[in-house]
Design a protein around this motif. Structure first.
Motif, mmCIF file in Angstrom:
data_model
loop_
_atom_site.group_PDB
_atom_site.id
_atom_site.type_symbol
_atom_site.label_atom_id
_atom_site.label_comp_id
_atom_site.label_asym_id
_atom_site.label_seq_id
_atom_site.Cartn_x
_atom_site.Cartn_y
_atom_site.Cartn_z
ATOM 1 N N ARG A 50 72.873 19.027 58.566
ATOM 2 C CA ARG A 50 72.333 19.410 57.283
ATOM 3 C C ARG A 50 73.244 18.704 56.213
ATOM 4 O O ARG A 50 74.445 18.751 56.280
ATOM 5 C CB ARG A 50 72.935 20.990 57.029
ATOM 6 C CG ARG A 50 72.517 21.896 56.039
ATOM 7 C CD ARG A 50 72.959 23.153 56.016
ATOM 8 N NE ARG A 50 72.260 24.144 55.163
ATOM 9 C CZ ARG A 50 72.803 23.944 53.878
ATOM 10 N NH1 ARG A 50 73.879 23.123 53.505
ATOM 11 N NH2 ARG A 50 72.417 24.714 52.733
ATOM 12 N N PRO A 51 72.740 18.175 55.127
ATOM 13 C CA PRO A 51 73.468 17.628 54.111
ATOM 14 C C PRO A 51 74.144 18.889 53.419
ATOM 15 O O PRO A 51 73.978 19.964 53.230
ATOM 16 C CB PRO A 51 72.211 17.009 53.117
ATOM 17 C CG PRO A 51 70.991 17.168 53.739
ATOM 18 C CD PRO A 51 71.299 18.324 54.757
ATOM 19 N N ILE A 52 75.610 18.408 52.864
ATOM 20 C CA ILE A 52 76.456 19.025 52.078
ATOM 21 C C ILE A 52 76.002 18.751 50.935
ATOM 22 O O ILE A 52 76.544 17.719 50.215
ATOM 23 C CB ILE A 52 77.748 19.027 52.711
ATOM 24 C CG1 ILE A 52 78.040 19.215 54.016
ATOM 25 C CG2 ILE A 52 78.705 20.024 51.888
ATOM 26 C CD1 ILE A 52 79.357 18.909 54.602
ATOM 27 N N LYS A 53 75.655 19.660 49.936
ATOM 28 C CA LYS A 53 75.331 19.468 48.503
ATOM 29 C C LYS A 53 76.520 19.519 47.894
ATOM 30 O O LYS A 53 77.452 20.148 48.282
ATOM 31 C CB LYS A 53 74.101 20.213 47.993
ATOM 32 C CG LYS A 53 72.878 20.330 48.624
ATOM 33 C CD LYS A 53 71.757 21.203 48.569
ATOM 34 C CE LYS A 53 70.703 21.200 49.126
ATOM 35 N NZ LYS A 53 70.427 22.441 49.835
ATOM 36 N N SER A 54 76.435 19.111 46.431
ATOM 37 C CA SER A 54 77.531 19.009 45.826
ATOM 38 C C SER A 54 78.293 20.265 45.279
ATOM 39 O O SER A 54 79.353 20.540 45.095
ATOM 40 C CB SER A 54 77.341 18.241 44.407
ATOM 41 O OG SER A 54 76.192 18.869 43.925
ATOM 42 N N ASN A 55 77.447 21.496 45.331
ATOM 43 C CA ASN A 55 78.022 22.646 45.094
ATOM 44 C C ASN A 55 78.600 23.567 46.290
ATOM 45 O O ASN A 55 78.803 24.712 46.086
ATOM 46 C CB ASN A 55 77.036 23.540 44.270
ATOM 47 C CG ASN A 55 75.511 23.575 44.874
ATOM 48 O OD1 ASN A 55 75.549 22.837 46.112
ATOM 49 N ND2 ASN A 55 74.851 24.500 44.567
ATOM 50 N N GLU A 56 78.132 22.866 47.677
ATOM 51 C CA GLU A 56 78.694 23.476 48.803
ATOM 52 C C GLU A 56 79.972 22.679 49.367
ATOM 53 O O GLU A 56 80.301 21.799 49.084
ATOM 54 C CB GLU A 56 77.468 23.243 49.884
ATOM 55 C CG GLU A 56 76.180 23.937 49.211
ATOM 56 C CD GLU A 56 75.184 23.514 50.079
ATOM 57 O OE1 GLU A 56 74.177 24.531 50.338
ATOM 58 O OE2 GLU A 56 75.102 22.484 50.860
ATOM 59 N N SER A 57 80.460 23.456 50.605
ATOM 60 C CA SER A 57 81.495 22.856 51.318
ATOM 61 C C SER A 57 81.094 23.014 52.584
ATOM 62 O O SER A 57 80.158 23.708 52.966
ATOM 63 C CB SER A 57 82.881 23.509 50.794
ATOM 64 O OG SER A 57 83.092 24.799 51.622
ATOM 65 N N SER A 58 82.083 22.463 53.693
ATOM 66 C CA SER A 58 81.644 22.844 55.020
ATOM 67 C C SER A 58 81.837 23.977 55.352
ATOM 68 O O SER A 58 81.289 24.677 56.389
ATOM 69 C CB SER A 58 82.491 21.795 55.743
ATOM 70 O OG SER A 58 83.981 22.182 55.542
#
Lengths: 584, 239
Positions: A50-58
């Motif tokens: 699952r890509p980690i988008k710029s507003n997300e974190s692991s």
């Protein structure tokens, strides 16, 4: 049969090598076995990303947590890892202690920076995964970590990782190579074995390179030696770069560069392989062969295939041209049979096992080809040695042949008689004899002499024989003599031979016909012999002429000698070589 | 004395003829010259001669074939050749002498002396004797000869060979004096008409009327000349 022993040995080595393959491929492909229900244990199944988008974190996407919502996770196989992405990966594994190997370790082979966790506990990080190209610190191409016993309870476990793959540098077919639990000891052994084997081959190739450079520079300059030597060098380079992945843990952003280098080296090697045969068989249409192979190789390179396939196809083209050259040579001179068979095997190998060919076949196969070349070259060196020994012998034989003891002894007997009966005539014979000696000695030092000089030598010999037989022999020359060169002493040898073996008639003249078509010269010597002649030829005169022509590398030269009516006819045709013009 | 010269080079032919005439002037030589062997052969087959002076290109096998056929004849053959390296082989086949070219008068005198005085020489002795049988030349190894018996102008070679192809007795055209000249030391003239290989003698026997006989290993008996007995006894004791 003895000469094929190295090849047979090699095939044995290859067999051992390939028997080691399954162990490798089992590990390599274990990621692909997820759908095989018969082996559910100890292999990774359900690989998701699952890509980690710029507003997300692991943490926010709960990368390392199990049992969460998986609706926006994508199922992939390990070889389908995305490039230029920062993403999260997780995979499930069903550990079954009893079937687990003795030194279980996690092996990850991929292009990317990773941070792995085992059941949400930090396991290993390789480089520093990041959201952008600039921030990413590239990891090495291979990670191997020992899984301690407390991590490996029976039952399901989860492997998860944050991964970034911004620094691959070029669009590749696949950046994920292996994700598996392997036996560390076994893996080390295999890597060690493969490394030693390739180091051995590389060493052999480098030594061959050095030896043939030395041979070329210090012993005998030959295009084929030079070509062989350079081919060995490039093959050694190719093999080193190709096998570097086994012993060199380089950062993954170097990988594309390494592949490019392999491609360039494969291109050069593929070009040199057919060119070696062009040089070895001394083919005349060099330009045609160079153009054909270069164009085909360039077209293949421009086809925009993947690195691996391009390499295989390039080498396939090299084999194709080599095979064509060898097949043509078989028709021409019977050489090249063994090589053709090996090339055919190689081509079959490429067609049926292209994937093994890239990994292992290439090196093995190339070594086989190199060995046939080596055998051929050593054979050629032996021939060369024999030829040069023969050339030396011919040089020393020349004087002896044309000034044979029986000739000398008979002349001396004549001289004794003349001194006692007609001293004035003795002087004439002595002058003619000394003239012949002088000319023969001069001619002996040259490969070719002007036909004019050779005719003068023959006329002098005929004069001597006229005195000896108390007859009036004459030599008539028909045709243009100017500008024509002749292998030294061969006409003299023909004339001398005729006197030794035949009873010569003095009613008619000796006749030398000179004709030429382009560079090809035809010399026909017609010797008038008396009808009732027992030809007692031992063939040594003819042997000398054949040897002389061979020594001068007159490959298209022909020589025939036969009786026709009351003439003995000798015909020599050869390529006119003007020494003065050639040396300019 | 009839002498045949075979030599293709006129000047050398002239030399041999001139010197031979000078040397043998007392023998009233009649010299016939040929410049090739074919013409000479046909002459030799119809005429009796005393010696053949032969120049032969002995390098090929043909040369020796021609030589062997001449060596089966009644006359002696002296080779005059530039191929000095072939001398030993020529002697083995039974030429009386081999004169290497170039040659002096003295060398020719030496050869004729040997011919005229039936002298054994210091040269290698023959290993074979050529015999002509049904038009074919056969070589007989000297080793196979037990003894030789004179029969007028001819001789019988008595062989130890058990070979069925080769009969135990072969007729040779040369007389016993000429044969003796060619043979090695071990052959001894034990009788006016007998030459014996002394290595093959078992014992000497005295018969009635003080006649002596040699008993050979093969069981054959060979008469011994009265004057030869002491010499034979000495030699046998020596061996």
């Amino acid at each position: 049969m003895g000469k094929y022993k190295p090849i047979i040995f090699l095939l044995h080595v290859a067999l051992i090598f390939f028997s080691a393959l399954p162990a490798c491929s089992q590990n390599n492909n274990s990621a692909d076995t997820e759908y095989r229900p018969s082996m559910p244990n100890n292999v990774f199944t359900q690989i998701q990303i699952r890509p980690i988008k710029s507003n997300e974190s692991s943490t926010s996407i709960q990368c390392h947590a199990s049992g969460v919502d998986q609706s926006d996770w994508q199922h992939i196989s390990f070889s389908e890892l995305p490039q230029n992405q920062f993403f999260c990966l997780r995979a499930k594994i069903n550990i079954h202690r009893e079937t687990l190997s003795s030194n279980p370790s996690l092996l990850v082979g991929m292009l990317g920076s990773t941070d792995f966790r085992w059941d949400n506990k930090p396991l290993i990080s390789n480089g520093l995964p990041a959201r952008s190209f600039i921030d990413e610190d590239p990891g090495t191409i291979k990670t191997l970590v020992r899984l301690s016993d407390d991590l490996l309870n029976d039952g399901e476990h989860m492997l998860s990782a944050t991964i970034s793959t911004f620094k691959v540098g070029k669009e590749l077919d696949s950046i994920g190579y292996v994700l598996a639990i392997v036996d560390e000891q076994k893996l080390t052994n295999i890597v060690l074995f493969v490394s030693m084997l390739s180091a051995f081959f590389i060493g052999v190739l480098v030594i061959l390179f050095v030896i043939f450079q030395l041979v070329n520079w210090l012993y005998q300059a030959e295009k084929s030696y030079q070509m062989f030597s350079v081919l060995c060098l490039f093959a050694a380079l190719l093999l080193s770069v190709e096998q570097a992945k086994f012993w060199l843990d380089y950062p993954y952003n170097w990988h594309a560069l390494r592949l490019s280098v392999i491609l360039v080296l494969t291109f050069i090697t593929s070009f040199l392989l057919p060119m070696f045969y062009v040089a070895y068989f001394r083919l005349k249409q060099v330009k045609i062969w160079v153009t054909c192979s270069l164009i085909s190789l360039i077209i293949i390179s421009l086809l925009d295939l993947s690195y691996d396939i391009t390499s295989v196809v390039l080498f396939f083209a090299a084999l194709f041209w080599s095979l064509v050259i060898n097949l043509l040579q078989i028709r021409k001179s019977g050489q090249g049979k063994a090589v053709s068979v090996i090339i055919l095997i190689g081509i079959g190998f490429i067609i049926f096992y292209p994937e093994y060919f890239v990994e292992f076949g290439f090196a093995m196969f190339f070594i086989a080809i190199v060995l046939t070349m080596l055998v051929a070259l050593i054979k050629e060196m032996r021939q060369h040695k024999a030829r040069s020994l023969k050339a030396e012998r011919i040089k020393t034989e020349l004087l002896r042949r044309n000034m044979q003891p029986h000739f000398l002894m008979n002349c001396l007997t004549q001289l004794m008689e003349l001194i006692e009966t007609k001293p004035q005539d003795a002087l004439v014979l002595i002058s003619a004899l000394s003239q012949e000696f002088r000319q023969l000695t001069q001619h002996n030092e040259q490969d070719y002499v002007p036909l004019f000089d050779e005719i003068a030598l023959c006329k002098n010999h005929i004069q001597i024989m006229s005195i000896r037989y108390q007859k009036d022999y004459q030599l008539a020359v028909v045709g243009e003599v100017e500008g024509i060169w002749v292998p030294s002493a061969i006409l003299h040898s023909l004339v001398e031979n005729c006197f030794t073996h035949n009873k010569i008639s003095s009613d008619r003249m000796f006749e030398l016909k000179v004709t030429h078509v382009g560079k090809l010269i035809d010399l026909t010597l017609i010797t008038p012999i008396e009808n009732k002649t027992n030809h007692q030829g031992t063939g040594s005169g003819n042997h000398f002429i054949h040897a002389k022509l061979a020594e001068l590398n007159q490959k298209e030269a022909e020589f025939a000698s036969y009786e026709s009516g009351d003439n003995w006819i000798s015909k020599i045709s050869y390529v006119n070589i003007n020494i003065n013009a050639a040396s300019e | 004395m009839i002498i045949v010269i075979v030599e293709d080079e006129p000047l050398i032919q002239q030399r041999i003829q001139r010197l031979t005439t000078e040397i043998l002037i007392a023998k009233d030589p009649r010299i016939i010259c040929f410049d090739d062997i074919d013409n000479a052969e046909s002459f030799l087959s119809e005429n009796t001669i005393d010696v053949l002076l032969l120049d032969l290109n002995l390098m090929g096998s043909d040369g020796f074939t021609l030589l062997k056929s001449n060596l089966a004849a009644a006359f002696h053959t002296i080779i005059i050749s530039a191929y000095a390296e072939k001398a030993i082989e020529a002697f083995e086949y039974g030429v009386l002498d081999f004169i290497a070219k170039p040659f002096t008068k003295e060398r020719l005198i030496q050869a004729f002396e040997r011919l005229l005085h039936n002298r054994k020489n210091e040269y290698p002795s023959a290993k074979y004797l050529s015999v002509k049988k049904a038009g074919e030349i056969q070589l007989i190894s000297i080793e196979d000869i037990n003894y030789i018996q004179a029969d007028g102008h001819y001789t019988w070679l008595n062989l130890s060979s058990s070979d069925e192809v080769m009969p135990t007795k072969v007729l040779h055209s040369k007389n016993i004096e000429k044969i003796e000249q060619l043979l090695p030391e071990c052959f001894m003239r034990v009788h006016r008409s007998y030459l014996v290989d002394m290595r093959k003698v078992k014992s000497v026997r005295i018969q009635e009327g003080s006649k002596y006989t040699l008993l050979l290993n093969s069981g054959e008996k060979v008469p011994v000349g009265r004057t030869k007995y002491e010499q034979i006894k000495k030699q046998l004791n020596g061996i």
